[in-house]
Design an enzyme around this catalytic site. Structure first.
Site, PDB file in Angstrom:
ATOM      1  N   SER A  85       0.831  -1.204   0.000  1.00  0.00           N
ATOM      2  CA  SER A  85       0.000   0.000   0.000  1.00  0.00           C
ATOM      3  C   SER A  85       0.866   1.254   0.000  1.00  0.00           C
ATOM      4  O   SER A  85       2.057   1.215   0.314  1.00  0.00           O
ATOM      5  CB  SER A  85      -0.905   0.023   1.228  1.00  0.00           C
ATOM      6  OG  SER A  85      -1.603  -1.192   1.342  1.00  0.00           O
TER       7      SER A  85
HETATM    8  N1  SAH Z   1      -0.102  -4.162   4.227  1.00  0.00           N
HETATM    9  C1  SAH Z   1       0.342  -4.993   3.121  1.00  0.00           C
HETATM   10  C2  SAH Z   1      -0.826  -5.191   2.189  1.00  0.00           C
HETATM   11  C3  SAH Z   1      -0.605  -6.182   1.123  1.00  0.00           C
HETATM   12  S1  SAH Z   1      -1.964  -6.401   0.020  1.00  0.00           S
HETATM   13  C4  SAH Z   1       1.488  -4.280   2.417  1.00  0.00           C
HETATM   14  O1  SAH Z   1       1.469  -3.047   2.355  1.00  0.00           O
HETATM   15  O2  SAH Z   1       2.399  -4.925   1.897  1.00  0.00           O
HETATM   16  C5  SAH Z   1      -3.040  -7.444   0.941  1.00  0.00           C
HETATM   17  C6  SAH Z   1      -2.519  -8.813   1.279  1.00  0.00           C
HETATM   18  O3  SAH Z   1      -3.604  -9.550   1.863  1.00  0.00           O
HETATM   19  C7  SAH Z   1      -2.037  -9.653   0.094  1.00  0.00           C
HETATM   20  O4  SAH Z   1      -0.722 -10.064   0.318  1.00  0.00           O
HETATM   21  C8  SAH Z   1      -3.012 -10.838   0.068  1.00  0.00           C
HETATM   22  O5  SAH Z   1      -2.411 -12.048  -0.344  1.00  0.00           O
HETATM   23  C9  SAH Z   1      -3.452 -10.896   1.517  1.00  0.00           C
HETATM   24  N2  SAH Z   1      -4.717 -11.605   1.750  1.00  0.00           N
HETATM   25  C10 SAH Z   1      -5.865 -11.555   1.051  1.00  0.00           C
HETATM   26  N3  SAH Z   1      -6.797 -12.356   1.603  1.00  0.00           N
HETATM   27  C11 SAH Z   1      -6.220 -12.927   2.701  1.00  0.00           C
HETATM   28  C12 SAH Z   1      -6.676 -13.844   3.698  1.00  0.00           C
HETATM   29  N4  SAH Z   1      -7.902 -14.365   3.712  1.00  0.00           N
HETATM   30  N5  SAH Z   1      -5.800 -14.186   4.675  1.00  0.00           N
HETATM   31  C13 SAH Z   1      -4.545 -13.693   4.710  1.00  0.00           C
HETATM   32  N6  SAH Z   1      -4.062 -12.821   3.799  1.00  0.00           N
HETATM   33  C14 SAH Z   1      -4.893 -12.444   2.807  1.00  0.00           C
END
Ligand code: SAH
Length: 219
Positions: free
Chosen positions: A67
């Site tokens: 993000s």
């Molecule tokens: N705060 C992180 C956001 C990454 S994007 C950053 O800035 O790097 C959101 C993430 O949520 C992705 O890596 C995706 O694989 C994960 N995600 C989506 N659904 C999920 C679930 N049910 N359980 C765990 N992770 C999940």
């Protein structure tokens, strides 16, 4: 073995990012200090490393994104952390927000469903010497009941509604930050638990990748 993290690298770029965030109204000094100290460039793929200190979201592989720093700053400021909290983070992704949380709270529990992302994040955080983080590979829509209750739950992906495990696993006066809406557009909500009730605040329109799991959208 990777060597220790060189905090001088990109120091100027990081300082400029902090100034940008201040000019956007981020006031919480502990949040700004954490952003000044965490090497965001280590959490993005080498091909986009030169853009690590722009205020933008970047691709991290597997169709996911890290993000925008101003989103992380806003998220963390809303939680008003004192350093004593136990936090559940859903969606480790790059691990950058996990690194910020590990400096701002007492213990962090972070769940990611995509194995290569989790392994990369774990490696960088270990290299940084963070020792108050527990990771789990799995479906974060179920929460992590073993370590509940949590003082805050941060969901880094968008859901159609609140998975009920989050309500059950939130401590009294605990805060839940979650983007709710459809797959394309959502509103970031801050919920605070008072007894069996959730007080709701609408923060801002946002666009997150979908939360994929049993209590959200199917993959
Ligand atoms: N705060 C992180 C956001 C990454 S994007 C950053 O800035 O790097 C959101 C993430 O949520 C992705 O890596 C995706 O694989 C994960 N995600 C989506 N659904 C999920 C679930 N049910 N359980 C765990 N992770 C999940």
């Amino acid at each position: 073995m990777a060597g220790p993290v060189d905090l001088q690298e990109y120091r100027g770029a990081r300082r400029r990012l902090v100034e940008t965030l201040q000019s956007q109204g981020i006031r919480d000094l502990s949040v700004l200090h954490a952003i000044d100290e965490v090497p965001r460039h280590l959490f993005v793929p080498t091909g986009v490393r030169h853009r690590a200190y722009e205020d933008s979201a970047l691709p991290i592989g597997n169709g996911q994104t890290i993000s925008q720093p101003s989103i992380h700053a806003r998220y963390l400021e809303l939680l008003k952390l004192t350093g004593k909290e136990r936090i559940l983070e859903i969606g480790t992704g790059s691990g950058y927000q996990t690194a910020l949380l590990s400096r701002l709270a007492s213990q962090v529990f972070s769940i990611e469903r995509i194995a290569p992302l989790l392994e990369k994040a774990r490696e960088v955080l270990q290299q940084m010497g963070a020792n108050n983080i527990s990771f789990m590979l799995g479906d974060g829509t179920l929460g992590w009941s073993q370590f509940a209750p949590f003082d805050a739950i941060l969901v880094g992906a968008a859901a159609p509604e609140i998975p009920k495990a989050y309500i059950e696993q939130l401590a009294e006066n605990g805060r839940l930050l979650i983007p709710l809406g459809d797959r394309d557009e959502q509103v970031l909500h801050l919920f605070t638990r008072h007894g069996g009730e959730l007080e709701r605040e609408d923060i801002a329109p946002v666009r997150f990748v979908p939360l994929v799991g049993k209590h959200s959208w199917p993959s």
